[in-house]
Design a protein around this motif. Structure first.
Motif, PDB file in Angstrom:
ATOM      1  N   CYS A 114      -3.850  14.591 -12.950  1.00  0.00           N
ATOM      2  CA  CYS A 114      -3.667  14.824 -11.515  1.00  0.00           C
ATOM      3  C   CYS A 114      -2.852  16.097 -11.307  1.00  0.00           C
ATOM      4  CB  CYS A 114      -2.963  13.623 -10.873  1.00  0.00           C
ATOM      5  SG  CYS A 114      -2.980  13.685  -9.063  1.00  0.00           S
ATOM      6  N   ASP A 121       0.846  -1.201   0.000  1.00  0.00           N
ATOM      7  CA  ASP A 121       0.000   0.000   0.000  1.00  0.00           C
ATOM      8  C   ASP A 121       0.876   1.244   0.000  1.00  0.00           C
ATOM      9  OD1 ASP A 121      -2.313  -1.457   0.030  1.00  0.00           O
ATOM     10  OD2 ASP A 121      -2.414  -1.514   2.235  1.00  0.00           O
ATOM     11  N   THR A 179      -1.310   7.703   0.532  1.00  0.00           N
ATOM     12  CA  THR A 179      -1.785   8.829  -0.272  1.00  0.00           C
ATOM     13  C   THR A 179      -1.067  10.110   0.156  1.00  0.00           C
ATOM     14  OG1 THR A 179      -3.556   9.400   1.276  1.00  0.00           O
ATOM     15  CG2 THR A 179      -4.041   7.737  -0.441  1.00  0.00           C
ATOM     16  N   GLU A 187       2.468  10.543  -8.523  1.00  0.00           N
ATOM     17  CA  GLU A 187       1.704  10.616  -9.759  1.00  0.00           C
ATOM     18  C   GLU A 187       1.156  12.007 -10.019  1.00  0.00           C
ATOM     19  OE1 GLU A 187      -1.241   7.604  -9.999  1.00  0.00           O
ATOM     20  OE2 GLU A 187       0.114   5.967  -9.458  1.00  0.00           O
ATOM     21  N   GLU A 239      -6.306  13.645  -5.183  1.00  0.00           N
ATOM     22  CA  GLU A 239      -6.560  12.203  -5.129  1.00  0.00           C
ATOM     23  C   GLU A 239      -7.861  11.843  -5.845  1.00  0.00           C
ATOM     24  OE1 GLU A 239      -4.692   9.859  -4.168  1.00  0.00           O
ATOM     25  OE2 GLU A 239      -3.087  10.977  -3.182  1.00  0.00           O
ATOM     26  N   ILE A 240      -8.865  12.713  -5.739  1.00  0.00           N
ATOM     27  CA  ILE A 240     -10.141  12.473  -6.426  1.00  0.00           C
ATOM     28  C   ILE A 240      -9.919  12.440  -7.946  1.00  0.00           C
ATOM     29  CG2 ILE A 240     -12.392  13.476  -6.965  1.00  0.00           C
ATOM     30  CD1 ILE A 240     -12.302  12.117  -4.263  1.00  0.00           C
ATOM     31  N   LYS A 241      -9.133  13.425  -8.453  1.00  0.00           N
ATOM     32  CA  LYS A 241      -8.854  13.462  -9.890  1.00  0.00           C
ATOM     33  C   LYS A 241      -8.097  12.206 -10.317  1.00  0.00           C
ATOM     34  CE  LYS A 241      -8.738  18.511 -10.412  1.00  0.00           C
ATOM     35  NZ  LYS A 241      -7.928  19.678 -10.805  1.00  0.00           N
ATOM     36  N   LYS A 242      -7.180  11.770  -9.457  1.00  0.00           N
ATOM     37  CA  LYS A 242      -6.400  10.578  -9.778  1.00  0.00           C
ATOM     38  C   LYS A 242      -7.306   9.352  -9.862  1.00  0.00           C
ATOM     39  CE  LYS A 242      -2.785   7.678  -7.745  1.00  0.00           C
ATOM     40  NZ  LYS A 242      -1.856   7.530  -6.586  1.00  0.00           N
ATOM     41  N   SER A 243      -8.238   9.227  -8.937  1.00  0.00           N
ATOM     42  CA  SER A 243      -9.132   8.062  -8.927  1.00  0.00           C
ATOM     43  C   SER A 243     -10.085   8.084 -10.120  1.00  0.00           C
ATOM     44  CB  SER A 243      -9.940   8.032  -7.623  1.00  0.00           C
ATOM     45  OG  SER A 243     -10.779   9.177  -7.521  1.00  0.00           O
ATOM     46  N   CYS A 244     -10.365   9.273 -10.654  1.00  0.00           N
ATOM     47  CA  CYS A 244     -11.266   9.396 -11.806  1.00  0.00           C
ATOM     48  C   CYS A 244     -10.511   9.350 -13.125  1.00  0.00           C
ATOM     49  CB  CYS A 244     -12.068  10.694 -11.714  1.00  0.00           C
ATOM     50  SG  CYS A 244     -13.187  10.769 -10.297  1.00  0.00           S
ATOM     51  N   GLN A 245      -9.263   8.969 -13.057  1.00  0.00           N
ATOM     52  CA  GLN A 245      -8.418   8.870 -14.250  1.00  0.00           C
ATOM     53  C   GLN A 245      -8.255  10.223 -14.956  1.00  0.00           C
ATOM     54  OE1 GLN A 245      -6.896   5.914 -14.914  1.00  0.00           O
ATOM     55  NE2 GLN A 245      -7.913   5.235 -13.012  1.00  0.00           N
ATOM     56  N   GLU A 246      -8.390  11.303 -14.208  1.00  0.00           N
ATOM     57  CA  GLU A 246      -8.171  12.633 -14.770  1.00  0.00           C
ATOM     58  C   GLU A 246      -6.722  13.041 -14.555  1.00  0.00           C
ATOM     59  OE1 GLU A 246     -10.863  15.494 -13.226  1.00  0.00           O
ATOM     60  OE2 GLU A 246     -12.660  14.275 -13.596  1.00  0.00           O
TER      61      GLU A 246
END
Length: 806
Positions: free
Chosen positions: A44, A4, A7, A72, A35-42
């Motif tokens: 970052c 892990d 974050t 990332e 982190e939200i953008k990263k999880s949405c494949q946007e």
């Protein structure tokens, strides 16, 4: 077993525990959004608002940012939108820690202080977009590394007036530059600095906005992000002073996230409408007393005239307007109207748009309007009509070495074929031709001419230091090293302006007030006439000052003439037999120099008071008068000057007039930059010089010849610029901006003279805009560089008219 990876939030919280501080909520929010953008494949991207970070919050944040290279996170934006005090050292450490992932930096440098600004300008930043609002600097000097930068926004830097010559050498990839509502005003130095930007495609000194008749929307410029554009269009924000564009204009630009232009203007440009701050430049500039009217007018001109919102401009309107002569445009939709917003003073120069387009051929967008092929063609034509690229119509820059080589080759050929070949002026190979070539080459390589204030303070006379306050000056007619100036205290000082040594000093002795009239005798070069505003008139022999002498001079070496009340001007005729005096009356007095007597007073020569009287340079009986009654008149003593030889009228009151060195022309200067050249034979109008007016009825303009009668120099008492124009075509060669000794201090022109012995040299009597500041004489050499502009004369570059194929 998968490992892990913590974050950003977790890493930041852990760093806070180690430093013993509570996590900052704003920083946590920034990490959470990333982190939200990263999880949405946007993409970052991390956005950090420095305003919300206290000194105690920086150490744990720095720990996290040190490791961003391995994370990332693709890019980091740093924003500072308030003027609250922030630790500049911590902010710099944060920028260095982010390093190559730094994308956008938006700063209000009042929050950080001058040291921070100096570090940024001298060391550079790795960011791609820099928005800087500052009141700390008046001359842009960027020497650090800005290799990644493609967008620079200096809007509302209200103290910025000029550039160092090489200030843009450090940013070869800069594509977009905005300088709205700065104090940039000089077309020539601005273009010289911007020409060092090979990638520049978009430039803004104002917003030229298309206003839709049905509804006007407000947007920052071409270059908004998609989200911002959608927000503006969906909410129909009314126009309140920023760039106004119709909805159809948005399709003309590419608003993709990857387009560098998309970061040109941030959304705060739409919502921030604060008025520019007036900065008080403290100085100890001395004792020159400037009226409160002048100070009020200067502030009004700076922040009202320059930055006012002009009436809407119809697309079909004549180009000679206050928008700088923007070319007329037609589209399929019909007539459009444009409104300027937040204009810098450079935009109010005549033909500003054409000048910029012709001088910067790689430019694609200027003041929000795209540059089309027809714009380029019109700009080329307009430039050739109104401006000189180089002196004497030279089309290309040449190196002095090449000119010398060509001259030597031609000289050797002339020696061999001296009996068969005689070069004519038309062949372009006379010594006169080469002299002009040298001038063109040297002026072309010194966009920032050499300005040197004449040292008049600290002069020791009689064992004490003297501080002079000059009010008038004249070059010596035969000795190239001498100059005389009169002071506000009634002193007359002859100085060697090359060595800055005083040759003769004549104290006022209580007999004179401000010295307004000075004139050397030509056949007796040691003698001069001096007149003051209280009417005192004296002839001095500088070789007899302080010596015993015989004849009319007496032991004091001077002759006293009958007074002429409220005197403003004196002038000696070509044979040194007579001189004239004028003043705040409609009369002119004629004096005999040989016996010291006043011969006659000519009354009611004008309807208003006579500002200046001038004899012709070669005819001892011909003289001209200029008056605030708007007339210039020529008179002949042989005809008893009851009726003038001719009268020529202007639309404003005439400040002065003078003959060209060969007496072929009369140069007349009226209030507020109305400068005309008349034929001396009959007063017919020969040429009107296209100089923009300011709207001030007290902007007194003075003009003289330079380089014989080849060029004229013109300056006005409410402006800090000297304009140089060709006396045969009227085309503008160069503008020279006066800058005071202290940062950002501005000066105005009291008087000026072309050097009679040196081409493209002059001196200007200038005073500071600030009350209680002293005036000074500034020597200007257009053939020499000021030292901070790189000399690239050996790199030939075509003039703008040729660079576009015309």
């Amino acid at each position: 077993m998968a490992i892990d990876i913590p974050t950003l939030e977790e890493r930041y919280i852990g760093s806070c525990r180690r430093h013993g501080v509570l996590p900052n909520s704003s920083v946590l929010s920034s990490f959470f959004k990333a982190e939200i953008k990263k999880s949405c494949q946007e993409r970052c991207c991390l956005e950090i608002f420095i305003d919300d970070i206290k000194d105690i919050d920086f150490p744990p944040l720095l720990d996290v940012c040190m490791d961003l290279d391995t994370s990332e996170i693709e890019a980091v934006d740093l924003r500072n939108e308030s003027t609250s005090e922030i630790n500049g050292e911590y902010a710099l450490s944060l920028m260095r820690a982010i390093n190559q992932k730094l994308r956008v930096v938006h700063l209000q440098d009042l929050s950080f202080g001058k040291d921070f600004l100096w570090y940024v300008s001298q060391r550079g930043l790795a960011c791609q977009v820099l928005t800087l609002r500052s009141s700390h600097f008046w001359k842009l000097n960027l020497a650090g590394e800005f290799m990644n930068m493609h967008t620079l926004n200096l809007d509302f830097c209200s103290s910025l007036t000029s550039f160092q010559g090489d200030c843009f050498n450090c940013m070869p990839n800069l594509m977009c530059l905005s300088m709205r509502e700065t104090r940039i005003s000089n077309l020539w130095t601005t273009v010289a600095a911007l020409s060092k930007l090979p990638s520049l495609v978009e430039l803004r000194f104002q917003c030229l906005s298309h206003c839709n008749d049905a509804m006007t929307t407000c947007a920052s410029s071409s270059g908004m992000s998609d989200d911002t554009a959608d927000f503006v269009l969906s909410n129909r924000v009314p126009c309140i002073g920023e760039s106004c564009i119709g909805t159809s204009d948005l399709t003309d630009h590419n608003f993709s996230a990857d387009n560098p232009l998309s970061n040109f203007y941030s959304f705060d440009d739409i919502t921030n409408h604060d008025a520019p701050r007036i900065v008080d430049d403290s100085s100890d500039d001395g004792e020159m007393d400037i009226s409160h009217r002048r100070q009020r007018y200067w502030l009004s001109a700076l922040f009202s005239r320059w930055n006012r919102q002009l009436p809407l401009r119809n697309e079909n309107q004549d180009e000679e307007d206050l928008l700088g002569g923007a070319s007329a445009r037609r589209t399929a939709e019909g007539s459009r109207k444009y409104m300027p917003c937040h204009a810098s003073p450079i935009c109010y120069e005549k033909h500003y748009r054409e000048f910029m387009i012709a001088s910067l051929p790689n430019l694609k967008v200027l003041d929000n309007l795209p540059i089309k092929k027809i714009d380029e063609e019109q700009a080329t034509e307009m430039f050739s009509q109104h401006f000189e690229y180089l002196p004497y119509g030279w089309k290309h820059k040449e190196s002095v070495v090449n000119i010398l080589q060509n001259r030597e080759i031609k000289s050797s050929r002339l020696n061999v074929r001296s009996l068969k070949y005689r070069p004519s002026y038309r062949s372009g190979k006379t010594q006169y031709f080469y002299a002009r070539s040298f001038s063109a080459a040297k002026v072309g390589s010194s966009t920032w001419p050499f300005l040197c204030p004449l040292s008049l303070s600290g002069c020791r006379l009689g064992g004490e230091d003297r501080v002079f306050r000059p009010r008038q000056f004249e070059y010596h007619p035969s000795d190239s090293s001498l100059m005389v100036f009169g002071t506000l205290d009634g002193e007359v000082v002859v100085i060697n302006h090359e060595s800055e040594q005083i040759v003769s000093y004549i104290p006022s002795l209580g007999a004179m007030n401000s010295v307004l009239g000075l004139c050397w005798l030509k056949k007796y070069p040691s003698k001069l006439i001096a007149g003051s505003d209280n009417g005192s008139l004296k002839l001095y022999d500088i070789h007899h000052i302080g010596r015993k002498s015989t004849g009319i001079y007496g032991s004091s070496g001077c002759v006293t003439f009958d007074e002429f009340d409220q005197l403003t001007s004196v002038h000696v005729n070509s044979t040194d037999e007579l001189f004239l005096a004028s003043g705040y009356s409609r009369n002119v007095a004629l004096y005999d120099i040989s016996n010291g007597k006043r011969l006659q007073v000519f009354t009611d020569m004008h309807q208003g008071h006579i500002n200046v009287v001038k004899f012709a340079n070669h005819s001892p009986s011909i003289f001209a008068t200029s008056s605030f009654d708007q007339d210039v008149k020529m008179w002949d003593l042989r005809q008893k000057p009851i009726h003038p030889c001719f009268t020529a009228s202007s639309s404003r009151g005439n400040v002065m007039a003078c003959f060209s060195p060969d007496d072929q022309y009369i140069l007349a200067s009226a209030v507020d930059n109305e400068v005309r050249q008349l034929l001396a034979v009959d007063g017919r109008l020969h040429l009107v010089f296209d100089i923009a007016s300011t709207g001030s009825s007290q902007n007194y303009t003075r003009s003289y010849y330079m380089n014989g009668r080849d060029y004229i120099i013109s300056g006005s008492c409410d402006e800090q610029v000297i304009r140089i124009c060709c006396a045969q075509t009227g085309r503008r060669l160069r503008d020279i901006s006066l800058e005071g000794r202290s940062s950002g201090s501005s000066m105005y022109v009291q008087s000026l003279r072309g050097d009679p012995f040196r081409d493209f040299n002059m001196s200007v009597l200038a005073a500071y805009m600030r009350p209680a500041s002293r005036s000074e004489i500034v020597k200007i050499n257009l053939l020499a560089s000021s030292g901070y502009a790189k000399d690239d004369s050996d790199q030939p570059r075509p003039c703008p008219s040729h660079s576009m194929g015309a």
